[in-house]
Scaffold this motif. Structure first.
Motif, PDB file in Angstrom:
ATOM      1  N   LYS A   1       0.833  -1.206   0.000  1.00  0.00           N
ATOM      2  CA  LYS A   1       0.000   0.000   0.000  1.00  0.00           C
ATOM      3  C   LYS A   1       0.872   1.262   0.000  1.00  0.00           C
ATOM      4  O   LYS A   1       0.559   2.255  -0.668  1.00  0.00           O
ATOM      5  N   ARG A   2       1.963   1.226   0.719  1.00  0.00           N
ATOM      6  CA  ARG A   2       2.867   2.376   0.710  1.00  0.00           C
ATOM      7  C   ARG A   2       3.546   2.532  -0.646  1.00  0.00           C
ATOM      8  O   ARG A   2       3.844   3.648  -1.080  1.00  0.00           O
ATOM      9  N   LEU A   3       3.783   1.425  -1.297  1.00  0.00           N
ATOM     10  CA  LEU A   3       4.318   1.463  -2.656  1.00  0.00           C
ATOM     11  C   LEU A   3       3.350   2.192  -3.570  1.00  0.00           C
ATOM     12  O   LEU A   3       3.724   3.063  -4.345  1.00  0.00           O
ATOM     13  N   GLN A   4       2.077   1.844  -3.465  1.00  0.00           N
ATOM     14  CA  GLN A   4       1.060   2.470  -4.295  1.00  0.00           C
ATOM     15  C   GLN A   4       0.892   3.950  -3.971  1.00  0.00           C
ATOM     16  O   GLN A   4       0.510   4.737  -4.831  1.00  0.00           O
ATOM     17  N   ALA A   5       1.201   4.317  -2.749  1.00  0.00           N
ATOM     18  CA  ALA A   5       1.071   5.718  -2.339  1.00  0.00           C
ATOM     19  C   ALA A   5       2.318   6.530  -2.664  1.00  0.00           C
ATOM     20  O   ALA A   5       2.365   7.732  -2.383  1.00  0.00           O
ATOM     21  N   GLY A   6       3.336   5.884  -3.241  1.00  0.00           N
ATOM     22  CA  GLY A   6       4.556   6.599  -3.598  1.00  0.00           C
ATOM     23  C   GLY A   6       5.521   6.787  -2.454  1.00  0.00           C
ATOM     24  O   GLY A   6       6.469   7.577  -2.564  1.00  0.00           O
ATOM     25  N   ARG A   7       5.345   6.045  -1.391  1.00  0.00           N
ATOM     26  CA  ARG A   7       6.268   6.125  -0.246  1.00  0.00           C
ATOM     27  C   ARG A   7       7.339   5.053  -0.437  1.00  0.00           C
ATOM     28  O   ARG A   7       7.373   4.027   0.238  1.00  0.00           O
ATOM     29  N   TRP A   8       8.241   5.322  -1.367  1.00  0.00           N
ATOM     30  CA  TRP A   8       9.163   4.289  -1.833  1.00  0.00           C
ATOM     31  C   TRP A   8      10.013   3.682  -0.718  1.00  0.00           C
ATOM     32  O   TRP A   8      10.093   2.449  -0.592  1.00  0.00           O
TER      33      TRP A   8
END
Length: 377
Positions: A137-144
């Motif tokens: 989910k963090r990946l999808q939110a751009g929180r690499w």
């Protein structure tokens, strides 16, 4: 989710994680494998070939166009899930299930999902599924960076240290790529590709990563390997056309594009003839019948003037719009919007250059800036 062929799924349960769409039949496994990590979220478990979450899934091997949300994990038995690890406090399974359910129902509300997954991790700190789901989910939110940390932790907590969940490894590769760590990304893709069900997805991401770092020959070697085994892997066919164009082999790029236009799905077919093959991939009477019917429809389309004999547009690709019937594979790639949320930027720019019949192409980078790439050929 942005990044290549990101096959990420949400596990609705903290225990007994089934592979769902990644289980049999294998033909449904390649949905959205090459998804560009985290830039645009989608919670739709779509098959390749559907241009939006509301469209029907037309093909066993339809093109990758939508990332899946969440992650699937190796199953743990119920007893080991109730006590995360020996010596740790018992897990409140009811609270854990509630946290999973809340996170799964959050959809694209990243803050709500993140809070629920964080709560699940607090309840069961050694639950690999919770860590991987939050990381996805963090990946999808751009929180690499946060995504990478969570996904690495999930790998560390794998029930089998020698065989981490391949979907988690694939997503970890997407996170590493978004951070510019392409060597690490490719290592994770290769490790994920050892899993039979994830092989094509992970190798598709590997090919995209190779092109991103300028290793065009290796990228083409990989796309050819994939397409030999799966000629209707539409995303890889489009990628190969783009890669060849960028390398200056314009004639072969056009040939690949024509192959995409003539995919076995045919004109007006609700599904590819390939879906009619036997479980072992062999020819069945149903396959032969469907293939013949598709050939007849294709010839009818030629007679009607929709396309030329080679599957190309009558008025030329360079005009910027398509006259193909809406159900032809190349019509899905008439605009880079279909790959921009999933492919690395240099790959997207190569397709943009091909579609525009130019030696330059544009794409949004991971920092949100649109950049122009030149392809000398």
């Amino acid at each position: 989710a942005r990044g290549g062929a990101m096959a990420t799924r949400a596990s609705a349960s903290p225990v007994g994680h089934e592979r769902h769409a990644l289980a049999r039949p294998r033909r449904a496994t390649r949905a959205a494998a090459a998804a560009r990590p985290g830039w645009r979220a989608t919670t739709v478990a779509s098959s390749r070939g559907e241009p939006s979450s509301s469209s029907p899934s037309p093909s066993r091997r339809a093109a990758l166009i939508s990332a899946l949300a969440g992650a699937a994990f190796a199953a743990r038995d119920l007893a080991s899930a109730r006590i995360a690890l020996a010596g740790e406090r018992p897990v409140d399974m009811k609270a854990l299930v509630r946290a999973f359910d809340e996170a799964m129902s959050a959809g694209s509300d990243f803050a709500k999902a993140d809070e629920a997954w964080t709560r699940a991790i607090a309840i069961a700190p050694t639950n690999a599924a919770a860590w991987s789901n939050r990381g996805t989910k963090r990946l999808q939110a751009g929180r690499w960076a946060d995504a990478r940390d969570d996904l690495e932790r999930s790998v560390e907590l794998s029930p089998d240290p020698d065989a981490p969940d391949p979907l988690t490894l694939n997503n970890l590769g997407n996170a590493e790529g978004a951070l510019g760590r392409w060597d690490a990304a490719m290592a994770n893709y290769l490790e994920a590709s050892k899993d039979r069900e994830m092989e094509s997805i992970a190798l598709a991401n590997f090919a995209l990563a190779k092109f991103q770092v300028g290793e065009v020959e290796d990228a083409l070697k990989t796309t050819r390997r994939i397409l030999r085994r799966d000629p209707e892997f539409w995303d890889m066919r489009a990628a190969q056309a783009a890669f060849l164009w960028a390398a200056g082999d314009e004639a072969q790029a056009e040939t690949e594009w024509s192959s995409l236009c003539r995919s076995g799905r045919g004109f007006g077919a609700a599904a590819s003839a390939e879906a009619m093959r036997g479980d072992d991939g062999g020819v069945t009477p149903a396959y032969a019948k469907e293939l013949l019917e598709q050939q007849i429809r294709q010839q009818a389309a030629v007679v009607a003037g929709v396309v030329a004999m080679d599957g190309a547009r009558k008025d030329g690709r360079e005009s910027g719009s398509r006259s193909y019937a809406d159900d032809t594979p190349c019509a899905l790639y008439a605009d880079v919007k279909i790959v921009a949320p999933r492919w690395p930027p240099r790959c997207t720019a190569a397709l943009d250059a091909f579609l525009g019949v130019r030696r330059t192409g544009k794409a949004m980078d991971y920092d949100g800036e649109v950049k122009e790439y030149a392809f000398g050929g």
